[in-house]
Write a protein that holds these residues in place. Structure first.
Motif: not given
Length: 156
Positions: A2, A47, A41, A6, A44, A36, A23, A4, A28-31
């Protein structure tokens, strides 16, 4: 795994291009920091933290986000940046952020940077430097680097 990322990408979208490639490779999701909750965090496995470089430092929004993070013991992390200049020599711009993350308990497994279009003064007067960057070879380098992140995580 998992994961993510940032990412703060404000001037030309350079850093977002790199974040999207990384990503995609690691799933990974990009935020943005505003998208977030810092307390999430710890849930995950990995990160990522990235931004463009401004006067030798990561973007203030990303630095403030990291400063506000609660401790995250043993959470794996990576740092990446885009800049008109390389992350090399005595004054490496990645060091302060890596140090700050380490102090929060993150295990920073690797860093990545590539050149990018830079229009910060005085470069703005001449239309900027590193026009057209990141280019296809930079994105390929980011992809290759991201593929290696999995190996870096399992060997630590």
């Amino acid at each position: 795994m998992k994961a993510i990322i940032v990412c703060t990408s404000v001037s030309h979208g350079n850093t977002k291009q790199i974040a999207d490639v990384v990503g995609e490779v690691i799933g990974a999701r990009v935020v943005t920091p505003e998208e977030v909750d810092a307390t999430q965090l710890a849930g995950y496995d990995l990160v990522g933290f990235g931004s463009g470089i401004f006067l030798g430092s990561f973007h203030a929004r990303l630095r403030e986000f990291v400063q506000a993070l609660p401790p995250a013991p043993q959470t794996k992390a990576f740092v990446f940046a885009t800049s008109g200049f390389p992350d090399a020599g005595f004054q490496r711009f990645s060091r302060p952020l890596v140090r700050q993350l380490t102090q929060k308990g993150f295990d920073v497994v690797d860093t990545f940077s590539c050149r990018a279009h830079d229009t910060y003064l005085p470069f703005k007067l001449v239309g900027g430097i590193r026009k057209g960057r990141p280019d296809a070879s930079d994105l390929a380098a980011a992809r290759t680097w991201a593929e290696g992140l999995g190996a870096a995580i399992t060997t630590r």
